[in-house]
Design a protein around this motif. Structure first.
Motif, PDB file in Angstrom:
ATOM      1  N   THR A   1       0.827  -1.208   0.000  1.00  0.00           N
ATOM      2  CA  THR A   1       0.000   0.000   0.000  1.00  0.00           C
ATOM      3  C   THR A   1       0.858   1.255   0.000  1.00  0.00           C
ATOM      4  O   THR A   1       0.377   2.333  -0.322  1.00  0.00           O
TER       5      THR A   1
ATOM      6  N   HIS B   1      -5.038   0.006  -2.056  1.00  0.00           N
ATOM      7  CA  HIS B   1      -4.464   1.343  -2.224  1.00  0.00           C
ATOM      8  C   HIS B   1      -5.235   2.165  -3.258  1.00  0.00           C
ATOM      9  O   HIS B   1      -5.309   3.387  -3.155  1.00  0.00           O
TER      10      HIS B   1
ATOM     11  N   ILE C   1      -5.352   3.499   5.302  1.00  0.00           N
ATOM     12  CA  ILE C   1      -4.436   2.367   5.126  1.00  0.00           C
ATOM     13  C   ILE C   1      -3.262   2.479   6.083  1.00  0.00           C
ATOM     14  O   ILE C   1      -2.864   1.497   6.710  1.00  0.00           O
TER      15      ILE C   1
END
Length: 191
Positions: free
Chosen positions: A29, A157, A165
């Motif tokens: 991510t 993402h 995240i």
């Protein structure tokens, strides 16, 4: 072929839902997936080579609880580092080697004393002479399992804001670190 297929299947199954698979997802991510996968590859080869060549003797020099404690503290540090927006994080993104080293070191530490490393030690002790097949099998097994984590992380993402995240990834790191410390200190039993 038996050593390779046994090692491959063993690691893929052991790695599903493991902290290093979640680590792969978290790194994907933040960093490009190819750099994450390369860091995982190098860390896995080195870690599993150590497990195959010397892992049987490792516990006589460094107690497993100490290895787990150091790795757990590193997880908490990585978790806090994810939350911190500073020049160090920006430099890591600019410098491709910093991303590689961040991932490789985190994975190497996370695998120390982990079930996949211990399973690799046990398998190499059981099978013996076919060390290259075991190394290739365990490494490919790790790449397949962690590749799934990277795919999930890269997909997240695209759809989830970075700050969410970051907080989630940080929480996962800190949680694994705290549980590892409690386990290393024999406060909780995970096995």
């Amino acid at each position: 072929m038996f050593a390779f297929s046994t090692a491959f299947i063993m690691v893929v199954l052991a790695e599903m839902g493991d902290k290093t698979q979640l680590l792969a997802m978290a790194f994907a991510t933040k960093y490009p997936w190819k750099k994450v996968m390369f860091g995982i590859l190098v860390a896995t080869i080195l870690n599993h080579f150590v497990a195959i060549a010397a892992g049987i003797y490792l516990h006589s020099f460094i107690p497993k609880d100490i290895v787990e404690l150091v790795a757990s503290i590193a997880f908490i540090v990585f978790g806090l580092w994810i939350l911190k927006d500073d020049e160090l994080g920006n430099e890591a993104e600019k410098n491709h080697f910093s991303i590689f080293w961040t991932v490789a070191i985190a994975f190497f530490l996370a695998e120390m004393g982990d079930k996949t490393q211990l399973a690799t030690v046990a398998l190499s002790a059981q099978i013996g002479a076919d060390m290259l097949s075991i190394l290739v099998g365990t490494t490919l097994g790790m790449l397949v399992a962690d590749g799934l984590g990277i795919l999930l992380g890269a997909t997240l993402h695209k759809y989830v804001p970075d700050r969410v995240i970051k907080k989630f990834a940080s929480l996962i790191f800190i949680l694994f670190g705290a549980v590892g410390i409690l386990h290393a200190m024999n406060i909780i039993n995970l096995y």
